[in-house]
Design a protein around this motif. Structure first.
Motif, PDB file in Angstrom:
ATOM      1  N   VAL G 193       0.828  -1.216   0.000  1.00 15.63           N
ATOM      2  CA  VAL G 193       0.000   0.000   0.000  1.00 15.63           C
ATOM      3  C   VAL G 193       0.856   1.258   0.000  1.00 15.63           C
ATOM      4  N   ASP G 194       0.252   2.351  -0.389  1.00 17.14           N
ATOM      5  CA  ASP G 194       0.959   3.637  -0.397  1.00 17.14           C
ATOM      6  C   ASP G 194       0.403   4.572   0.663  1.00 17.14           C
ATOM      7  N   LYS G 195      -0.093   3.994   1.739  1.00 17.85           N
ATOM      8  CA  LYS G 195      -0.680   4.772   2.832  1.00 17.85           C
ATOM      9  C   LYS G 195       0.083   4.454   4.125  1.00 17.85           C
ATOM     10  N   PRO G 196      -0.050   5.343   5.117  1.00 20.31           N
ATOM     11  CA  PRO G 196       0.626   5.039   6.384  1.00 20.31           C
ATOM     12  C   PRO G 196       0.058   3.769   7.010  1.00 20.31           C
TER      13      PRO G 196
END
Lengths: 248, 248, 248, 248, 248, 248, 248, 248
Positions: G193-196
């Motif tokens: 994923v590209d999220k925190p």
């Protein structure tokens, strides 16, 4: 100063052979030599049966030299442990017959010859890499005039090697078992002999060995009885204790 | 800025001696010097009674030099701890009367002479190898103008050495006990004096000593009361705290 | 037996007021009471300035009762720590005015009233859950006749609460800081006061708190100076040491 | 089967007194009793000098009962350690003269009286809370017919209590030192006697004591020589080893 | 390959534009480059929004050079962390505009300029010794085009320094707090801001700091909410995560 | 000596082909070579199916040379692990066709060619930095004549790289997974294959990796079944065990 | 009190609308309520954006009740974590619409309805046993009005379960990953994923899991970037931080 | 879905037997059953060769019941580990022929009889207290249709007991060694067999055993090769892995 000496002192005071100030002084005065950076415990042989030993690690060459210089004024054998070659050279200048065990990193000076014990200490190692610790134990036991027999590289991975040497081990009065890795040798030997086993964990190994902690814990949890443990790599401690027991 | 100063500031605003912008500025402005890589806490002496101390480890020679350079513009004594010789040389160029304690690894610059305390701090070590930590404590206590007495190499393996020096220890206002290995000295001293004992575990030892953890744990679990502990090898912390207590 | 008494004894022997056997006896005889399972240290008050304290954990109710029974024959105040209610009931039967602090788990018996100190000890906790440890410290400080002020629930998550109570903390002669979790309060207080700070880590917290180890390590590594540490949850140790310092 | 027996067996085969199948059987057959869940080591007394001991923890009451039932068919004394009362009741049904030491949690059955040793083992504890471990060591030493002397509650916080009992300790052939908290007693005793010291760390203490780990590490790092260590709370192991040494 | 591409592929198979073998191939083939010793993840930017970063520690200079050489064939900015000077020289030969941050030990190659973010990341350190970690975080955040503001040496021992910089910290979109020793700064900052705080423990300190473990545990147990933690000395991880959050 | 040989020996004694002394000797004599510092286990191949391997770490160059010299008199392949270049040079003088794997730090001497296995071992690493451990495993598996396939740098941060190589991994008879950092690769592979997975944690990583402990613990706690673990960085152990399994 | 208010206050003093004593008072007075055993931080919402939360563990039922009683006088939603059923009953008496999440052990009181966020938080667990921690995170995120989606039992042992839910996870604004055992799920999700990603280790597991330490270390050492970690079992901390990020 | 099935699917799309939407669906759809609190991995048997196993610890009785209820709809044998009696009762209501192994704490349901393996697994324990772990391993191996032989209580303290059973152990295809305390049995067995040894440390022991950590470390550091380790008390993991190897 034991009770007899105390009684003697008090009798002398009573008889006014010595006066009170001397009495106070005598009772305060204790037998050690203060070098400023070290208080050498001369009284030690009387109290615990052995002269003081010089733990060289963390001392400067100058300090080691100074301590040996003082000790040479007494009639005791001298043992320095964890000594490096530079320390040895400094000591050799003071005393030409000082000896250095390179593997065991000990300096020994023998000033009096005493009779060797009849009974002996067996020193058993699990592997070749445990030999430096074994040599420290060996030199310690020897400076206190014990007979010693060595069984090296007898670890449990090839347990027949151990069984082959079992006679030597069983006939000792006390056994030192030195092992790194998982330290299983202590348990196996402990289950086969009826003598005290002094286990020395070594820092030999890697990974989850943690510098000897695994062997230490293993030995403390030995399922065999009659096994006690000294600090990691503490060949001196094992040799010293073995000497006390061997001379009982 | 204490309450009196705050009141004064507010009075001045009320009396319109200073305007609101100045007031906001004053209340936001705090007494430290920002060097970019370090914010020097000038306010510290007012707040906690002692000037800031330079912890040199992890700083570059240039950073140490820069901080000392700034501090020399103030009228405080300067103490640098965990300093190496290279740092000392850089500082000595700035200030020729800077001093270096090689064992304790401290740099000291004495800019003002203050009266020495009447009461004294006793610094006791278990062994010779604990001396570097003792010297750090000593220099710290000295830069804050405390009288100090040293008792070195008084560990419990030869407990009569300790008893011989007991008078010096008992008459101190506060006692620093420095020991590695099993750190038992702190408990023994703690059981014999009625003064605060600051225990400093040292990383002296090997094997299951774990770089001083054993002595640390031992001291934290001391069966004697009146003993508190600072970090391993933290001679500075002990000397600093002893100074606070000695001046109460 | 201090040096003056020793001198007196020897003088008496010299003058033949007492004979040698008595002298030997006197010098061998030490002031404790042997109950078989416990040797009560009557000499303690003379030696370290405080009567012995009963650490009740790990003792049976019968043992606690027996020790208190003996101590009641002396004129000292009595403090039992880590006591459970059952122990308290057994003690109360012996001594109706014994008191129990349920949170702090202490039993106190006050046999003599002494003057309260002028200076005071501040006891600061980070949270509500740290109060039991604070109460143990409180009872300890009180039985030794110290004035004490409490600041509870002043942790750094809402640091203005701490600042609001800063006056109380700053005016104390010695500060006890009690905190679990990350124990940051000790560093913050240590950076704001010029008095000795005794830090007590508590086992309050969960997960990687490890029963107080995190707070303990945090406090030992405090970036603020003047902070020393006692064992986890050791309210007694902190109160005792604070009392020594408060009375210097 | 020792070498003499082996030789005898082979001679018998040679002389055809016994046939080869019997020989194979004899050489394969080893002296233990297989109960399915336990293989009882009957050969043990011959091999290591002591009968097998029942470690009851982790066994069911039924298993303990079954093992004792079998062992009662032999002429050895029986020792069960870490036994609870329910186990004791089950054993008592089998053997009315079985005894239970409630503090030490041992079951003992004495089937043969042997002569008590002349020399004795000293068991020294630091505190009252260490007594359960001392009792386990005591029962172990006693079942193996050793003379034992006890010195309880002689910790270093009131070191004069120890000195008062020093004669008893010094005249022992081997000393067991049992201590929790920081375990300093082992070092102090080790520095004062010339006999082997077996140190037993106990889980007495709290906080950073970590269930005896602090005392364990402390004892392993003892600055005094002649000290070795057994597992935490391992009174049995200490008593067993002391017995071996006492009988050397 | 996302769902749209998958649908397209299947449509093409259905329409017989591509045959089944090609389909199997396409579905098996994934976008990375296999160098034998490394499989470079080209697909990464699509998947997680950032190009792959080279962790240089444990790689040979040749391996680093080979990876950079390949990556230079793509249009991405390049970041190498934990790089030594030798690696930098090898890279510089490949790409003259490569830059090296000596404190942060990063190599950066900027191949495309992107717009800087409006919001910014605040990087706060407790001490001067924490700067290398801060610089690694800084370079990471910068290569991903974030605006960054630095506040260095604002530890809680002189908490007014922190308060003085509070405006800068409060107005950031995300705050990185970097501290060694007891790491209390994370809790204090966490209690004062309403933004995510990324705490980075550093290995700065000594003794019971255990290479950053104390700060790590302290930060994990922060009494302030809104604080999460990355690995010890992991400036890159903090900078990377801050960048993701700053761009939300 | 197995049961058949024992029977034969006893038959021979019975038939008086050999006399009793010879019999005793034969039963006592065990097949190893004692070099003083090492007892080489010649019997090992018969007992556990593989010749002894030389663990070079902690041995001197002279000791390694001596052991190889002896082993060259036998017809076995020779493997030395954790060997440095100096050791290799000493060995190469003895045997010109000795080979050194610089990354894996192994010395191999192939004295007999055996048939390669049909089935193969897959060696999978998470990163480039894990390759040295993989090479040690590779050389070990090869000297025992196993077919091996390597998949390097297939860690879970870019999991499609792993999936791309899944066929190679699934068709192996046994899989070695080598990973540092958090070691997650072992769990992911374990969840995807129906073959034994031998997980090797490596010391690759930093901070709270603790020299491989994190990967070790992670692998021991793998949520996937069929995974077992060897010591940190123990490529040899993994290769050896894989070889045993591959040949079942 | 922010800068604008400070300016207003000073203006009022200048304009003599309020006098200096009031000014001093106002500047000293901070917005918390002192209940004796707790200082409730009313100022918190202004300072960090969220009302104070009640950590119930270690508090008595009476203390929880008292704190809730006071908080009910304010217009904030109330969250109590680590609450037991008894505490809930006491709170329910005060406020009939209080709710209890039995798995998550939270008490929630919703006094004001706010708009739910558009973006959502994904909460992913590795196993069924991690659900209690997930529920604590869920309730925390909900009380702060976040949209939340749950994906439970998606651990890497059957990684296709995770991939099946990947869409839900990828479209979240922030992802909470909750896992025990080896915690590998955090790394796998982090790599996809590209999220925190906020990783929460849980104490689920046994043996070398050490109450969650393995998962904790694993997550701190994640080879995937963008992952940060909160304390073991700290569902609240994760939910709170996720809420801050979700609302950025 | 393996490659053959994928090819078939694509062929079908090409031949327009199934349309694209179905293809997308098929490729997205994965074979597990989502119960909300658990996603049951039906695909597992195809993928790793064994049906999913229910780890009951940390699940509620209701959850265990629900999972079993679903699994009973399939034709697989069912194994639940770490199950308590209450869970067993709930399962027995669903399926009267469910069996419970009280020592091993397993629930087994046998729905299909398969042929037992020819080769067998040997399960060896060091002591009686290790039996519960052995029983878990036994039930696991049995449910997967392996022949198993047990050797219980064969620890190294009486090593002849082990040698007596050596034939059984040597003839196994794979050996499980289960031991607590110092776990030396794994090394001794590992040095005597030419088969894979799966070592299971148990939490049996006390003091410095640390709940099995000592045995775990010991086994990881085994000086014998061919030994790999699973988690403490993980009888299931050992039985499962042994089954995979036994069926190779």
């Amino acid at each position: 100063m034991d009770e007899a000496e105390l009684r003697k002192l008090l009798e002398d005071i009573k008889k006014q052979k010595i006066d009170v100030d001397e009495g106070v002084e005598a009772l305060k005065d204790l037998p050690f030599k203060d070098l400023g950076y070290a208080m050498i415990d001369n009284h030690r042989e009387i109290r615990v049966g052995y002269p003081e030993v010089i733990y060289c690690a963390g001392k400067t060459v100058e300090q080691v030299r100074g301590i040996v210089e003082f000790m040479l004024t007494k009639e005791n054998n001298i043992l320095g442990t964890r000594a490096n070659e530079e320390m040895y050279k400094a000591v050799k200048e003071l005393c030409p017959y000082a000896k250095y065990n390179e593997e065991g990193r000990t300096i020994t000076i023998r000033k009096k010859e005493q009779e060797e014990t009849d009974s002996y200490i067996a020193i058993v190692t699990a592997g070749t890499s445990d030999i430096p610790v074994a040599e420290e134990a060996f030199e310690t036991a020897r400076i206190f005039d014990n007979k010693v027999k060595k069984v090296f590289d007898a670890g449990v991975a090839g347990i027949h090697r151990l069984f082959n040497k079992m006679d030597i081990i069983r006939q000792a009065k006390v056994v030192i078992v030195i092992a790194g890795m998982e330290g299983a040798l202590a348990s196996v030997v402990g289950g086969l002999v009826d003598k005290p086993v002094i286990a020395v964990p070594t820092s030999v190994g890697y990974g989850a060995n943690f510098g000897g902690v695994t062997a230490l814990l293993s030995m403390l949890n030995s399922c065999a009885s009659g096994v006690s443990v000294v600090n990691i790599d503490n060949g001196f401690g094992a040799g010293y204790l073995a000497s006390i027991i061997n001379k009982l």
